[in-house]
Design an enzyme around this catalytic site. Structure first.
Site, PDB file in Angstrom:
ATOM      1  N   ASN A 132      -8.249 -10.113  -1.059  1.00 37.77           N
ATOM      2  CA  ASN A 132      -7.287  -9.276  -0.326  1.00 37.77           C
ATOM      3  C   ASN A 132      -7.410  -9.469   1.177  1.00 37.77           C
ATOM      4  O   ASN A 132      -8.498  -9.308   1.744  1.00 37.77           O
ATOM      5  CB  ASN A 132      -7.568  -7.795  -0.617  1.00 37.77           C
ATOM      6  CG  ASN A 132      -7.073  -7.368  -1.973  1.00 37.77           C
ATOM      7  OD1 ASN A 132      -6.766  -8.197  -2.825  1.00 37.77           O
ATOM      8  ND2 ASN A 132      -6.990  -6.069  -2.176  1.00 37.77           N
ATOM      9  N   SER A 150       0.845  -1.207   0.000  1.00 38.28           N
ATOM     10  CA  SER A 150       0.000   0.000   0.000  1.00 38.28           C
ATOM     11  C   SER A 150       0.875   1.250   0.000  1.00 38.28           C
ATOM     12  O   SER A 150       2.102   1.168   0.209  1.00 38.28           O
ATOM     13  CB  SER A 150      -0.883   0.006   1.246  1.00 38.28           C
ATOM     14  OG  SER A 150      -0.077   0.224   2.395  1.00 38.28           O
ATOM     15  N   ASP A 203      -1.298  -1.837  -3.991  1.00 39.91           N
ATOM     16  CA  ASP A 203      -2.651  -1.875  -3.444  1.00 39.91           C
ATOM     17  C   ASP A 203      -3.191  -0.440  -3.332  1.00 39.91           C
ATOM     18  O   ASP A 203      -2.518   0.440  -2.772  1.00 39.91           O
ATOM     19  CB  ASP A 203      -2.566  -2.529  -2.056  1.00 39.91           C
ATOM     20  CG  ASP A 203      -3.919  -2.888  -1.480  1.00 39.91           C
ATOM     21  OD1 ASP A 203      -4.859  -3.106  -2.254  1.00 39.91           O
ATOM     22  OD2 ASP A 203      -4.008  -2.971  -0.229  1.00 39.91           O
ATOM     23  N   HIS A 204      -4.363  -0.191  -3.871  1.00 40.08           N
ATOM     24  CA  HIS A 204      -5.016   1.126  -3.756  1.00 40.08           C
ATOM     25  C   HIS A 204      -4.174   2.305  -4.231  1.00 40.08           C
ATOM     26  O   HIS A 204      -4.009   3.299  -3.497  1.00 40.08           O
ATOM     27  CB  HIS A 204      -5.466   1.387  -2.305  1.00 40.08           C
ATOM     28  CG  HIS A 204      -6.547   0.456  -1.837  1.00 40.08           C
ATOM     29  ND1 HIS A 204      -7.855   0.587  -2.237  1.00 40.08           N
ATOM     30  CD2 HIS A 204      -6.499  -0.631  -1.031  1.00 40.08           C
ATOM     31  CE1 HIS A 204      -8.563  -0.388  -1.687  1.00 40.08           C
ATOM     32  NE2 HIS A 204      -7.773  -1.146  -0.955  1.00 40.08           N
ATOM     33  N   SER A 229     -10.929  -9.868   5.249  1.00 40.25           N
ATOM     34  CA  SER A 229     -10.459 -10.549   6.465  1.00 40.25           C
ATOM     35  C   SER A 229     -11.645 -11.067   7.272  1.00 40.25           C
ATOM     36  O   SER A 229     -12.732 -10.500   7.230  1.00 40.25           O
ATOM     37  CB  SER A 229      -9.626  -9.586   7.328  1.00 40.25           C
ATOM     38  OG  SER A 229      -8.299  -9.530   6.838  1.00 40.25           O
ATOM     39  N   ASP A 267      -5.404  -8.335   4.770  1.00 39.01           N
ATOM     40  CA  ASP A 267      -4.386  -7.599   5.520  1.00 39.01           C
ATOM     41  C   ASP A 267      -4.666  -7.698   7.024  1.00 39.01           C
ATOM     42  O   ASP A 267      -3.831  -8.138   7.813  1.00 39.01           O
ATOM     43  CB  ASP A 267      -4.381  -6.125   5.070  1.00 39.01           C
ATOM     44  CG  ASP A 267      -3.247  -5.342   5.714  1.00 39.01           C
ATOM     45  OD1 ASP A 267      -2.447  -5.945   6.449  1.00 39.01           O
ATOM     46  OD2 ASP A 267      -3.156  -4.125   5.492  1.00 39.01           O
TER      47      ASP A 267
HETATM   48  P1  13P Z   1      -8.881  -6.347   5.226  1.00 41.70           P
HETATM   49  O1  13P Z   1      -8.759  -5.107   6.048  1.00 41.70           O
HETATM   50  O2  13P Z   1     -10.232  -6.957   5.358  1.00 41.70           O
HETATM   51  O3  13P Z   1      -7.791  -7.334   5.508  1.00 41.70           O
HETATM   52  O4  13P Z   1      -8.746  -5.913   3.670  1.00 41.70           O
HETATM   53  C1  13P Z   1      -7.470  -5.710   3.102  1.00 41.70           C
HETATM   54  C2  13P Z   1      -7.560  -5.101   1.750  1.00 41.70           C
HETATM   55  O5  13P Z   1      -8.588  -5.033   1.110  1.00 41.70           O
HETATM   56  C3  13P Z   1      -6.301  -4.584   1.185  1.00 41.70           C
HETATM   57  O6  13P Z   1      -6.514  -3.944  -0.035  1.00 41.70           O
HETATM   58  O1  G3H Z   2      -6.790  -1.836   2.129  1.00 40.23           O
HETATM   59  C1  G3H Z   2      -5.875  -1.405   2.782  1.00 40.23           C
HETATM   60  C2  G3H Z   2      -4.824  -2.239   3.364  1.00 40.23           C
HETATM   61  O2  G3H Z   2      -5.286  -2.887   4.513  1.00 40.23           O
HETATM   62  C3  G3H Z   2      -3.590  -1.425   3.580  1.00 40.23           C
HETATM   63  O3  G3H Z   2      -3.654  -0.693   4.751  1.00 40.23           O
HETATM   64  O4  G3H Z   2      -3.008   1.624   4.063  1.00 40.23           O
HETATM   65  O5  G3H Z   2      -2.794   0.845   6.457  1.00 40.23           O
HETATM   66  O6  G3H Z   2      -1.236  -0.027   4.691  1.00 40.23           O
HETATM   67  P1  G3H Z   2      -2.615   0.525   5.002  1.00 40.23           P
HETATM   68 ZN    ZN Z   3      -8.386  -2.920  -0.174  1.00 39.87          ZN
END
Ligand code: 13P
Ligand code: G3H
Ligand code: ZN
Length: 312
Positions: free
Chosen positions: A257, A50, A83-84, A217, A259
């Site tokens: 996904n 991320s 990611d994002h 998750s 995290d």
């Molecule tokens: P969770 O917070 O549900 O693990 O999602 C992670 C996610 O979508 C990262 O892009």
């Molecule tokens: O979707 C987001 C992920 O869980 C990443 O989280 O921006 O805190 O690294 P973060």
């Molecule tokens: Zn996400």
């Protein structure tokens, strides 16, 4: 094998009725825990980074850690994914900096603006052999680039997906069907629900096209209990039931996904270790059980949720 894109992974996942796990990485122990699990189970895996991870660990360190995992686990396909990504600039920086896949998250933009920014990223990425994930619909929850209050969350409108995919040329699409980011996805007493009807309609309109689920998750309650027992305060942490994710993996969802579950697993292991070993101060002592906890969590996801073991 060198770092790969997700193209072949998703094709096999779609045909095989399973999903590939995309796990967020922020440090060495997380990279090792994930890839050791995937390697032992002969599973393909996506390591995703991320904007917050790049800020915390720095781009170069993360790329080198993932490259080290590729050397350590030569028998499984590993993709390195942004990611994002909030805009073209961060996507470009990751494409130029060794990633094999990027997400352009235009979900908070107007439809036409989302198309335009995604198209720009796709043109740049495809010319360099990199694949692109985009998003339609808004998930609730907080991450670096996006902070969506539950009331502003929006399910994906299936009527928009064909136009979006054909105009952007994107390789995979994240949709909003009731998952959300973080460890507090539902209020106590609220019944977790996913809109499988939307997923079905999207896949009917995009046959064979890989769909992505963010915010997936499950927040295992036994681990939340350990955290709270050893000094933590995560009351009412609730996730998506695993059987729902398993069902999604058998459908058009090719990437899931995760995290928060890795964070919960590490935190539970470290809190317990610290409480039981108050005199220890060598980080290797508490990071060893933390890394094992990551590995156990990922092994569990691969075998019980994703169904991708043996598909490397
Ligand atoms: P969770 O917070 O549900 O693990 O999602 C992670 C996610 O979508 C990262 O892009
Ligand atoms: O979707 C987001 C992920 O869980 C990443 O989280 O921006 O805190 O690294 P973060
Ligand atoms: Zn996400």
């Amino acid at each position: 094998m060198p770092l790969v894109t997700t193209t072949e992974m998703f094709k096999k996942a779609y045909e095989g009725g399973y999903a590939v796990g995309a796990f967020n990485v922020n440090n060495m122990e997380i990279v090792q825990g994930i890839t050791e699990a995937a390697s032992e189970l002969k599973a393909p895996v996506i390591l995703q980074v991320s904007a917050g991870a790049r800020k915390y660990a720095k781009h170069a360190y993360l790329v080198k850690l993932v490259e080290a995992a590729v050397v350590d686990c030569p028998e499984i396909p590993i993709a390195l994914h942004l990611d994002h990504g909030a805009d073209f600039e961060i996507c470009k920086s990751c494409i130029d900096g060794g990633f094999t896949s990027v997400m352009i998250d235009g979900s908070s933009r107007a439809f036409e603006d989302n198309i335009a920014e995604t198209r720009k990223v796709v043109e740049y990425a495809h010319a360099r052999g990199v694949v692109v994930e985009a998003e339609l619909g808004k998930l609730a929850g907080i991450e670096d680039a996006v902070n969506v209050a539950a009331d502003d969350a929006q399910f994906t409108n299936p009527a928009e997906v064909e136009e979006f995919v054909s105009k952007t040329g994107v390789d995979s699409l994240a949709i909003a069907i009731g998952t959300s980011h973080g460890a507090f996805k539902f209020k106590p007493g609220q019944k977790p629900q996913l809109r499988f009807d939307i997923l079905e309609e999207v896949s009917r309109r995009l046959p064979g096209f890989p769909i992505v689920l963010h915010g997936a998750s499950s927040v295992p309650q036994d681990l939340v209990k350990v955290i709270n027992q050893f000094g933590g305060a995560m009351p009412d942490a609730i996730g998506i039931p695993e059987e729902m994710l398993r069902q999604a993996a058998t459908m058009a969802v090719c990437k899931i996904n995760i995290d928060s579950d890795v964070r919960v697993a590490m935190t539970a292991a470290i809190r317990k270790y610290m409480a039981e070993n108050p005199s220890h101060f060598d980080p290797r002592q508490y990071l060893t059980p933390a890394r094992t906890a990551v590995k156990e969590m990922v092994s569990h996801k691969i075998t019980e949720v994703l169904g991708c073991a043996g598909n490397a």
